[in-house]
Scaffold this active site. Structure first.
Site, mmCIF file in Angstrom:
data_model
loop_
_atom_site.group_PDB
_atom_site.id
_atom_site.type_symbol
_atom_site.label_atom_id
_atom_site.label_comp_id
_atom_site.label_asym_id
_atom_site.label_seq_id
_atom_site.Cartn_x
_atom_site.Cartn_y
_atom_site.Cartn_z
ATOM 1 N N ASP A 131 9.017 156.153 -11.544
ATOM 2 C CA ASP A 131 10.174 155.452 -12.121
ATOM 3 C C ASP A 131 11.439 156.213 -11.728
ATOM 4 O O ASP A 131 11.572 157.399 -12.044
ATOM 5 C CB ASP A 131 9.991 155.429 -13.653
ATOM 6 C CG ASP A 131 11.228 154.928 -14.380
ATOM 7 O OD1 ASP A 131 12.100 154.324 -13.725
ATOM 8 O OD2 ASP A 131 11.306 155.152 -15.611
ATOM 9 N N ASP A 165 9.218 151.862 -9.720
ATOM 10 C CA ASP A 165 10.056 150.964 -8.928
ATOM 11 C C ASP A 165 10.089 151.392 -7.462
ATOM 12 O O ASP A 165 9.517 152.419 -7.087
ATOM 13 C CB ASP A 165 11.473 150.911 -9.518
ATOM 14 C CG ASP A 165 12.015 152.304 -9.785
ATOM 15 O OD1 ASP A 165 12.007 153.116 -8.841
ATOM 16 O OD2 ASP A 165 12.412 152.592 -10.939
ATOM 17 N N ASP A 168 0.952 142.567 -0.509
ATOM 18 C CA ASP A 168 -0.015 141.674 -1.130
ATOM 19 C C ASP A 168 0.459 140.234 -0.907
ATOM 20 O O ASP A 168 1.635 139.950 -1.084
ATOM 21 C CB ASP A 168 -0.068 141.968 -2.643
ATOM 22 C CG ASP A 168 -1.476 142.098 -3.155
ATOM 23 O OD1 ASP A 168 -2.202 141.083 -3.124
ATOM 24 O OD2 ASP A 168 -1.855 143.194 -3.605
ATOM 25 N N ASP A 201 -4.889 138.126 -1.712
ATOM 26 C CA ASP A 201 -5.473 137.968 -3.040
ATOM 27 C C ASP A 201 -6.436 136.773 -3.105
ATOM 28 O O ASP A 201 -6.084 135.673 -2.676
ATOM 29 C CB ASP A 201 -4.318 137.766 -4.035
ATOM 30 C CG ASP A 201 -4.761 137.894 -5.469
ATOM 31 O OD1 ASP A 201 -5.189 138.985 -5.851
ATOM 32 O OD2 ASP A 201 -4.671 136.882 -6.210
ATOM 33 N N GLU A 213 -9.238 139.618 -0.011
ATOM 34 C CA GLU A 213 -10.038 139.931 -1.196
ATOM 35 C C GLU A 213 -11.008 138.766 -1.354
ATOM 36 O O GLU A 213 -10.558 137.621 -1.443
ATOM 37 C CB GLU A 213 -9.145 140.063 -2.429
ATOM 38 C CG GLU A 213 -9.915 140.584 -3.632
ATOM 39 C CD GLU A 213 -9.318 140.159 -4.963
ATOM 40 O OE1 GLU A 213 -9.556 140.843 -5.950
ATOM 41 O OE2 GLU A 213 -8.631 139.117 -5.019
ATOM 42 N N HIS A 272 -6.739 148.620 -8.462
ATOM 43 C CA HIS A 272 -6.043 148.297 -9.711
ATOM 44 C C HIS A 272 -6.858 147.389 -10.632
ATOM 45 O O HIS A 272 -6.434 147.127 -11.755
ATOM 46 C CB HIS A 272 -4.701 147.648 -9.381
ATOM 47 C CG HIS A 272 -4.888 146.345 -8.641
ATOM 48 N ND1 HIS A 272 -5.382 146.295 -7.357
ATOM 49 C CD2 HIS A 272 -4.686 145.067 -9.013
ATOM 50 C CE1 HIS A 272 -5.468 145.036 -6.970
ATOM 51 N NE2 HIS A 272 -5.054 144.271 -7.955
ATOM 52 N N ASP A 273 -7.978 146.873 -10.159
ATOM 53 C CA ASP A 273 -8.808 145.984 -10.983
ATOM 54 C C ASP A 273 -10.061 146.662 -11.534
ATOM 55 O O ASP A 273 -10.823 146.042 -12.281
ATOM 56 C CB ASP A 273 -9.274 144.778 -10.153
ATOM 57 C CG ASP A 273 -8.131 143.843 -9.818
ATOM 58 O OD1 ASP A 273 -7.165 143.774 -10.604
ATOM 59 O OD2 ASP A 273 -8.201 143.184 -8.767
#
Ligand code: NOJ
Length: 564
Positions: free
Chosen positions: A25, A33, A102, A204, A258, A333-334
């Site tokens: 951040d 960010d 992505d 995705d 994916e 991240h999943d």
């Protein structure tokens, strides 16, 4: 002379995935960010990686943390501006790195202008950008949705008395790829980013894009398995091929799809070079290994076996032995953190199991993907209370269960191991409050173990740290083409303590021996012949090769040898 002919940068590169919300951040609002990433580019470069994959940074209401896009050409204000993006891209280029973005086009956000228009009237010019079912036809045939509290992928919309399809949350309506205008929009978006200088896309749930627009009842062979049904749409490969012809063929870019629901039998349909579709895709066989069958969010009761782990990787290696190319990942991240899931994050075994797993990914064929924090051995956070979670997946499944009067305690216990938020906690830069991630309270709690050695600052100058093992191992992969392209041979499939294999390219031969147990273990490799085994790297000072073909490993020890 090496026999490797089809060399490619995306086969030889190591990928580093960044979840922007959690990396750095720079503004002090508790949310990572783009400028934060810019500040950390020298660190990223120092890892030796080649390619950054950035999770979505596009304008989004964040129902699913950016996987619900409202403007495919705009940057999420929380993350910065297009200027910040350009700065980041320039910084990446300056350092000789590449950037993969992505691409989330199975669905958009319901706040995307296309959908806002589409839902206004049945005659809207955008009506056919989405899947609508007019209510006068009755209730639409059952479709299952990942994040819907009722598990229903059809949402009734009063305004036009019709249902729209959403395979994920109701704020993520599925785009209708059957409409050529939609496909053209997607290709234009891709060109926009490629023309800016982006080097590729991670796509995705790309296996879901094609749908039978007669919306038949679920065929009986898919009973209880919507994922396979979704990934078996009639025109999937026609669209991917078209995308290749219309866009990909014109750029030197990398693509990784994916692909939930895609098994070994269909692998080459995506990545056989002659078919001109994608470069690589992520399969889910490993991610399913410790879960209940067809229940990707539920931990399985018994422990997974190393022989099963080996079989998955050996089978997938074989699938791409002649054609195509694989992708290797242990978390993202999943899914929960790799060391907590496939290793052992207890104090005694954390260092060795984290470095052993790094050694594994970096000595297999297929492009290795690391997830931010994996290089320092970040672990699962294991929240106790539902109020600590931020992920729609956990929150909505909790709601569903509550309505049904289910066992909430058992649910929370499962989420301690399974939840996606385990992998989304802020990057641990140092031992200070908020781990150097932000000056303010972070959007998701920082893992307390950042004060206990799991942070960049404290590992930076320790030559034996998890971080420096990662750097050394990346370097070793780069120096030895055989570790990238060499053929893979599994040794002793049924050994439940040790994963051993060779990699061979012409006269180059490597032996990799990985301890997957918290005990000392021994392996006698009678099936291979060699005069000498020269140690390239080990995560432990203990000399494992005791002579002949005998190797004795410390708990979670990992060794790579050159065989002569
Ligand atoms: C897969 C993404 O990785 C995940 O984070 C997301 O929730 C779904 N697709 C829906 O876009």
């Amino acid at each position: 002379m090496h026999r490797v002919t089809n060399r490619k940068w995306w086969k030889e590169g190591v990928v580093y995935q960044i979840y922007p919300r959690s990396f750095q951040d720079s503004t002090g609002n508790g949310i990572g960010d783009l400028r934060g990433i810019v500040e950390r580019l020298d660190y990223i470069k120092s890892l030796g990686i080649d390619i950054i994959w950035l999770n979505p940074v596009y304008a989004s209401p964040n129902d699913d943390n950016g996987y619900d896009i409202a403007d495919y050409r705009g940057i999420m204000p929380e993350f910065g501006t297009m200027e910040d993006f350009d700065l980041l891209l320039a910084g990446i280029r300056e350092r000789g790195l590449k950037l993969v973005m992505d691409l989330v086009v199975n669905h958009s956000s319901d706040e995307h202008n296309w959908f806002l228009e589409s839902r206004k009237s049945r005659n809207s010019a955008y009506r056919d950008y989405y899947h609508w079912w007019p209510a006068e036809k009755g209730t639409p045939p059952k479709r299952w949705s990942y994040f819907d509290v009722e598990g229903d992928a059809w949402n009734y919309d009063e305004r036009t008395d019709a249902y729209y399809l959403h395979s994920f949350s109701e704020k993520q309506p599925d785009l209708k790829w059957e409409n050529p205008k939609v496909r053209k929009e997607v290709y234009d978006i891709m060109k926009f980013w490629f023309d800016k200088g982006v080097d590729g896309f991670r796509m995705d749930v790309i296996s879901f894009i094609s749908k039978d627009t007669d919306y038949p009842e679920l065929p009986s062979e898919y009973e209880g398995d919507f994922v396979s049904f979704y990934s078996n749409g009639p025109k999937l490969h026609e669209y991917l091929h078209e995308m290749h012809t219309e866009v990909l063929d014109r750029y030197d870019v990398m693509t990784v799809g994916e692909a939930p629901g895609i098994g070994l039998d269909k692998a080459l349909d995506f990545v056989d070079e002659d078919r001109k579709e994608l470069n690589m895709f992520f399969h889910f066989d490993l991610m399913a290994l410790d879960r209940e069958e067809k229940e990707v969010f539920l931990m399985r009761k018994d422990k997974w076996k190393l022989s099963e782990f080996k079989k998955i990787h050996s089978d997938w290696d074989a699938a791409f032995a002649q054609k195509g190319w694989g992708s290797m990942f242990l978390n993202n991240h999943d899914f929960p953190r790799s060391v907590s899931r496939w290793g052992d994050d207890s104090e005694a075994n954390w260092h060795h199991s984290a470095t052993m797993l790094q050694t594994f990914l970096l000595t297999m064929r297929g492009t290795p993907y690391f997830y931010y924090g994996e290089e320092i051995g970040m672990t699962n956070i294991e929240f106790d209370r539902i109020s600590e979670y931020r992920d729609i997946n956990t929150l909505n499944r909790y709601q569903t269960l509550k309505r049904e009067g289910g066992d909430l305690e058992a649910f929370l216990l499962n989420e301690k191991d399974a939840s996606r938020d385990n992998a989304r906690t802020p990057m641990q830069w140092d031992g200070s409050k908020n781990a150097g991630f932000s000056k303010q309270r972070p959007w998701l709690r920082v893992n307390g173990n950042h004060t206990n050695g799991i942070n960049v600052a404290s590992q930076e100058n320790d030559p034996n740290s998890v971080l420096n093992h990662f750097r050394k191992m990346v370097h070793i992969r780069k120096q030895h083409l055989g570790l990238i392209y060499g053929s893979y041979r599994l040794l002793q499939q049924n050994n439940e303590d040790i994963y051993a294999y060779t990699r061979t390219l012409d006269r180059e031969r490597y032996l990799v021996i990985l301890g997957f147990t918290d005990k000392k273990s021994t392996i006698v490799l009678g099936e291979i012949e060699f005069d000498r085994a020269d140690l390239l790297i080990s995560n432990d000072g203990h000399r494992a090769h005791t002579g002949g073909n005998v190797f004795e490993l410390m708990p979670y020890q990992a060794c790579v040898y050159v065989l002569r």
